[in-house]
Design an enzyme around this catalytic site. Sequence first.
Site, short mmCIF file in Angstrom:
data_model
loop_
_atom_site.label_atom_id
_atom_site.label_comp_id
_atom_site.label_asym_id
_atom_site.label_seq_id
_atom_site.Cartn_x
_atom_site.Cartn_y
_atom_site.Cartn_z
N ARG A 50 13.29 -55.13 27.79
CA ARG A 50 14.38 -55.22 28.55
C ARG A 50 14.31 -54.33 30.21
NH1 ARG A 50 19.20 -58.51 27.45
NH2 ARG A 50 18.99 -59.67 28.91
N ASP B 297 23.24 -54.21 35.77
CA ASP B 297 22.86 -53.26 34.51
C ASP B 297 22.18 -52.41 35.24
OD1 ASP B 297 23.13 -56.73 33.85
OD2 ASP B 297 21.61 -55.31 32.48
#
Length: 354
Positions: A92, A242
């Site tokens: 990711r 994030d």
Amino acid sequence: MDSIFPVIWFEDRVRLIDQTRLPNEYTFVDVRLSSDMAEAIRTMIVRGAPAIGVAAAFGIVLGSREYTGDQGDKTAFLAHLETVAAELRQTRPTAVNLFWAIAKMLEAAKGHSGSIPKIQEDLLKTAQSIATEDVETCRAIGGHGLRVLPPTPEKLRILTHCNAGALATAGYGTALGVIRSAWGSDRLERVYADETRPRMQGAKLTTWECVQEGIPVTLIADTMAAHCMQQGLIDAVVVGADRIARNGDTANKIGTYSVALAAQAHGIPFYVAAPVSTIDFKLGSGVEIPIEERNPQEIYQVGFSRICPAGVDFYNPAFDVTPAHLITGIITEHGAFSPGELASGLGEMNLIQD
Ligand code: MRU
């Protein structure tokens, strides 16, 4: 609830709460191979930036035990760890905690002067301390968050987006950590949880965590957030992150940016809660943050049904970037900062990691 730990080391393996099955089933997946850990991160059995970092750290531990070469050849062992790390890094791209935790693990291995078995043993300790520290970090974020939430005479109604809870960390949560602290201090009336299309982390995970703890929670579709603000139902927004650039621009789950725009239009404070490990000091601004694109099936299929005709094109970015000027404060474990003061404030504390 203090008993939600999505990533733990269990005997000789990693035990993950299977977040793809919540809220209907509370089940675990045991991971024994580093390649299976990469797959678990990719398929979002484990998700949320800090939790991904912890999972990757344990993935390195598993990978270190997969080494079958010469037990006296440390160069070959470190090369093997690099291969394991490369696979984990491919999973990711947006959550910087993934890269941060892997770097920490490789550093621990490279700087180790002991034998390969001793390095393998100590890598487990390093991963476990990353997990333990993450829970402490979240608690500190919760405490700092409590101090910056608006001092309203009434209890607060806080809107959050996606899931930045215990499930998204090693435990307790960042945005939901602030909410937990507010609840524990009797300052919270209720949470408004955006459902968070397309993966529905708000509907499936945030509401589940709130229900476990008895925190009143109202689920809304993402399209309802601005309306709720206009109706005077929201006192503050708190979300996770994030990756945060040096100037405070913040990547978080897709839809966060529109929530921030709506909050600004209604004069509602918008906070980002995140550990310092989520700040990427190498990036000057949010335009440099890599944005993950996921399988379009996430948007064209609901349950087992396709919701649009054939012949449609798709675009499925998993994150967006909220510009710093829409952010009231960034709440870290070392205090809350306005985006403009983030780098200087942390720099003064010698907390900038390059
Ligand atoms: O795609 P996900 O579910 O991993 O995205 C999670 C988020 O966007 C969270 O808000 C973020 O990682 C912070 S978690 C403490």
